[in-house]
Design a protein around this motif. Structure first.
Motif, PDB file in Angstrom:
ATOM      1  N   THR A  68       0.861  -1.169   0.000  1.00  0.00           N
ATOM      2  CA  THR A  68       0.000   0.000   0.000  1.00  0.00           C
ATOM      3  C   THR A  68       0.906   1.231   0.000  1.00  0.00           C
ATOM      4  O   THR A  68       2.109   1.123   0.306  1.00  0.00           O
ATOM      5  CB  THR A  68      -0.889   0.021   1.255  1.00  0.00           C
ATOM      6  N   ASP A  70       1.066   3.499   2.207  1.00  0.00           N
ATOM      7  CA  ASP A  70       1.570   3.626   3.573  1.00  0.00           C
ATOM      8  C   ASP A  70       2.737   2.670   3.822  1.00  0.00           C
ATOM      9  O   ASP A  70       3.756   3.050   4.394  1.00  0.00           O
ATOM     10  CB  ASP A  70       0.428   3.365   4.565  1.00  0.00           C
ATOM     11  N   GLY A 101       0.661  10.454   8.119  1.00  0.00           N
ATOM     12  CA  GLY A 101      -0.450   9.743   7.485  1.00  0.00           C
ATOM     13  C   GLY A 101      -0.434   9.941   5.988  1.00  0.00           C
ATOM     14  O   GLY A 101       0.228  10.853   5.468  1.00  0.00           O
ATOM     15  N   ILE A 102      -1.150   9.080   5.285  1.00  0.00           N
ATOM     16  CA  ILE A 102      -1.273   9.189   3.835  1.00  0.00           C
ATOM     17  C   ILE A 102      -2.604   8.603   3.400  1.00  0.00           C
ATOM     18  O   ILE A 102      -3.076   7.617   3.977  1.00  0.00           O
ATOM     19  CB  ILE A 102      -0.105   8.477   3.112  1.00  0.00           C
ATOM     20  N   ARG A 103      -3.195   9.232   2.409  1.00  0.00           N
ATOM     21  CA  ARG A 103      -4.389   8.677   1.786  1.00  0.00           C
ATOM     22  C   ARG A 103      -4.348   9.042   0.301  1.00  0.00           C
ATOM     23  O   ARG A 103      -3.763  10.062  -0.092  1.00  0.00           O
ATOM     24  CB  ARG A 103      -5.660   9.166   2.465  1.00  0.00           C
ATOM     25  N   THR A 105      -6.562   9.908  -2.968  1.00  0.00           N
ATOM     26  CA  THR A 105      -7.865  10.351  -3.444  1.00  0.00           C
ATOM     27  C   THR A 105      -7.751  10.503  -4.955  1.00  0.00           C
ATOM     28  O   THR A 105      -6.985  11.348  -5.436  1.00  0.00           O
ATOM     29  CB  THR A 105      -8.252  11.704  -2.802  1.00  0.00           C
ATOM     30  N   ALA A 109      -1.920  11.420  -4.070  1.00  0.00           N
ATOM     31  CA  ALA A 109      -1.576  11.008  -2.708  1.00  0.00           C
ATOM     32  C   ALA A 109      -1.498  12.260  -1.846  1.00  0.00           C
ATOM     33  O   ALA A 109      -0.802  13.223  -2.196  1.00  0.00           O
ATOM     34  CB  ALA A 109      -0.251  10.262  -2.696  1.00  0.00           C
ATOM     35  N   ASP A 112       0.252  13.611   4.993  1.00  0.00           N
ATOM     36  CA  ASP A 112       0.239  14.466   6.176  1.00  0.00           C
ATOM     37  C   ASP A 112       1.613  14.429   6.823  1.00  0.00           C
ATOM     38  O   ASP A 112       2.186  13.352   7.013  1.00  0.00           O
ATOM     39  CB  ASP A 112      -0.803  13.980   7.187  1.00  0.00           C
TER      40      ASP A 112
END
Length: 177
Positions: A68, A70, A101-103, A105, A109, A112
């Motif tokens: 992933t 992360d 953190g990472i997400r 969308t 990417a 944070d």
């Protein structure tokens, strides 16, 4: 018949000697048999970007399962392996902002980071953000990377020295292989 079998068995094998003796190899060319190196099957690679002589260098790291974003950043934060270090690779992530953190969308990417030493303009800060951008955009599901602090877009240094609050791409940081 028994005598023939005993003679045949006695003629087989190595004869016993009282002391060792040197054996000369036979003359002439001897074929060298080599087995080509085979990559381990069933393993995947992920791209990580490290630093050598103030340049970003992309390397492939073997993993046993798809990573992933992360997990890939955790591998990056762990730093270069001993083999990588022997090749002169280091990391600029030490002492710079910490990833919290990472997400992903869409194809962007959102990373944070803690405040750390953001905005100092140091070369290692630019390289650190470049390492993250280079690593994440090497993924097939990420084209853009933005950095956030306290849910706001953060201005980070690009390779040309300018600050960008917008999404970054690998073209913002020259990468060598």
């Amino acid at each position: 018949m028994v005598a023939v079998v005993l003679c045949a068995v006695a003629g087989c094998g190595v004869s016993a000697e009282d002391s060792p003796r040197a054996i000369e190899p036979p003359g002439g060319p001897h074929p060298v048999v080599t087995t080509p190196a085979v990559e381990p099957s069933g393993q995947l690679t992920v791209a990580l970007c490290f630093v050598r002589d103030d340049a970003l260098i992309r390397v492939d790291r073997r993993v046993t399962a798809p990573s992933t974003p992360d997990e890939q950043l955790r591998l990056l934060e762990a730093g270069p392996t001993s083999t990588d270090r022997e090749a002169g690779l280091t990391t600029a992530l030490v002492g710079v902002s910490r990833i919290t953190g990472i997400r992903v969308t869409g194809r962007e990417a959102l990373v944070d980071v803690s405040n750390g030493q953001v905005g100092t303009g140091r070369t290692d800060e630019m390289l650190a953000f470049g390492q993250i951008v280079c690593t994440l955009t090497a993924r097939t599901d990420v084209d853009l990377v933005s950095f956030l602090h306290d849910s706001r877009r953060l201005g980070v240094p690009r390779a040309d020295g300018s600050l960008s609050t917008g999404p970054l791409t690998v073209s913002d940081y020259p990468v060598q292989r």
